[in-house]
Write a protein that holds these residues in place. Structure first.
Motif, PDB file in Angstrom:
ATOM      1  N   ASP A   1       0.700  -1.355   0.079  1.00  0.00           N
ATOM      2  CA  ASP A   1      -0.031  -0.013  -0.087  1.00  0.00           C
ATOM      3  C   ASP A   1       0.789   1.268   0.044  1.00  0.00           C
ATOM      4  N   PHE A   2       2.044   1.297   0.757  1.00  0.00           N
ATOM      5  CA  PHE A   2       2.969   2.255   0.698  1.00  0.00           C
ATOM      6  C   PHE A   2       3.413   2.544  -0.603  1.00  0.00           C
ATOM      7  N   VAL A   3       4.118   1.602  -1.118  1.00  0.00           N
ATOM      8  CA  VAL A   3       4.643   1.883  -2.510  1.00  0.00           C
ATOM      9  C   VAL A   3       3.696   2.420  -3.370  1.00  0.00           C
ATOM     10  N   THR A   4       2.363   1.753  -3.456  1.00  0.00           N
ATOM     11  CA  THR A   4       1.293   2.147  -4.581  1.00  0.00           C
ATOM     12  C   THR A   4       1.087   3.645  -4.387  1.00  0.00           C
ATOM     13  N   ALA A   5       1.123   4.181  -2.936  1.00  0.00           N
ATOM     14  CA  ALA A   5       0.569   5.381  -2.694  1.00  0.00           C
ATOM     15  C   ALA A   5       1.836   6.377  -3.136  1.00  0.00           C
ATOM     16  N   MET A   6       3.058   6.023  -2.873  1.00  0.00           N
ATOM     17  CA  MET A   6       4.249   6.829  -3.283  1.00  0.00           C
ATOM     18  C   MET A   6       4.193   6.865  -4.895  1.00  0.00           C
ATOM     19  N   MET A   7       3.985   5.848  -5.648  1.00  0.00           N
ATOM     20  CA  MET A   7       3.707   5.819  -7.050  1.00  0.00           C
ATOM     21  C   MET A   7       2.637   6.966  -7.630  1.00  0.00           C
TER      22      MET A   7
END
Length: 299
Positions: free
Chosen positions: A32-38
């Motif tokens: 979820d964190f990686v998706t939000a950063m992307m």
């Protein structure tokens, strides 16, 4: 006494228990964190590369998606869509970053070109005024300023030096001289021009039902266009001719002031020119170069 050596030896083996099962919840949180950063970096890229029109279209969609979907709007999608929607087709191969950068560069060049034209015009009129007494007297009736549409050149009337004969669209000789000088300068830039005529609030005897300030301002603007063309201006550069009667006075406190009688020539920037074409029902796909556009004259 018993023999201790005969006692059985008991070996106790302690089994250490493993860590409890975590269930992999940390993997979901990390994903979820990686998706939000992307998504964040994608948003930053879009804000930096998409044109203003498309940004407004995106904003309108999130504010009212049903209205934009049914009616379209600026930047709402492909220009070829049957539903009216401004902006470029978002499916085109050309990158948004490249197009946005090119637009900003063109706008900067356009502003620089108009600023140089303003300085050139001021220098020329200063020189002409020194060598010609008529132009010297007329110099104070010339006003140059940068407006939202581009470079505006206004020629205003004075109490004893009107541009036109009273109640008519016939130019005075010195007004023709000034317009001829302006015509040659306007050919130095590729920009289209817009002309508008203005009167004071003095009404004709027939009022609005007869010949009025509306007709007079329109005829004076068109007479100025003809003189500019006679002076050397390419007639294809004239994009619009308007008459405003006494609706937009320079001196709002004294609507009968002679300075309210004036001709306004605007050297249009790219955005203003495109707005005029859009108002006339011409989109980007229908627009032709300024050299192929005839003057839009009032009916």
């Amino acid at each position: 006494m018993s023999d201790d050596s005969q006692r059985p030896i008991v070996v106790k083996r302690i089994k250490k228990g493993g860590h409890g099962h975590h269930g992999g919840a940390w993997k979901i949180a990390y994903a979820d964190f990686v998706t939000a950063m992307m998504a964040f970096f994608l948003l930053m890229w879009l804000l930096g590369s998409v044109s203003k029109g498309n940004l407004k279209g995106i904003s309108d969609y999130f504010n009212n998606p049903l209205r934009v979907a049914s009616q379209g709007g600026t930047g709402a999608g492909a220009a070829e869509s049957l539903i009216k929607g401004g902006g470029k087709d978002l499916t085109q191969d050309e990158g948004q970053m490249k197009k946005g950068g090119a637009e900003q560069t063109d706008i900067a060049h356009d502003r620089k070109r108009l600023s140089e034209l303003k300085r050139k015009f001021e220098a020329l009129m200063e020189d002409k005024a020194k060598r010609n007494t008529k132009l010297a007297q007329f110099k104070n009736q010339l006003r140059l300023d940068m407006v939202a549409e581009g470079l505006r050149i206004q020629i205003v009337d004075a109490q004893n030096r009107p541009m036109f004969k009273s109640g008519s669209s016939e130019l005075e000789p010195y007004a023709r001289d000034v317009l001829d000088e302006i015509a040659r300068l306007l050919n130095d830039v590729p920009n289209s021009v817009s002309l508008s005529g203005h009167t004071d609030a003095q009404q004709f005897a027939g009022g609005l039902r007869g010949f009025s300030n509306w007709e007079l301002s329109s005829e004076r603007a068109n007479a100025s266009r003809r003189e500019l063309v006679n002076g050397g201006l390419d007639d294809k550069k004239v994009l619009r001719v308007n008459g405003f009667a006494d609706e937009v006075p320079l001196d709002t406190k004294n609507i009968y002031n002679p300075i309210n009688r004036r001709i306004s020539i605007v050297v249009l920037n790219r955005e203003a020119e495109q707005d005029i074409r859009d108002q006339a029902g011409m989109g980007d796909s229908d627009a032709t170069p300024a050299s192929a556009i005839a003057a839009v004259r009032p009916s």
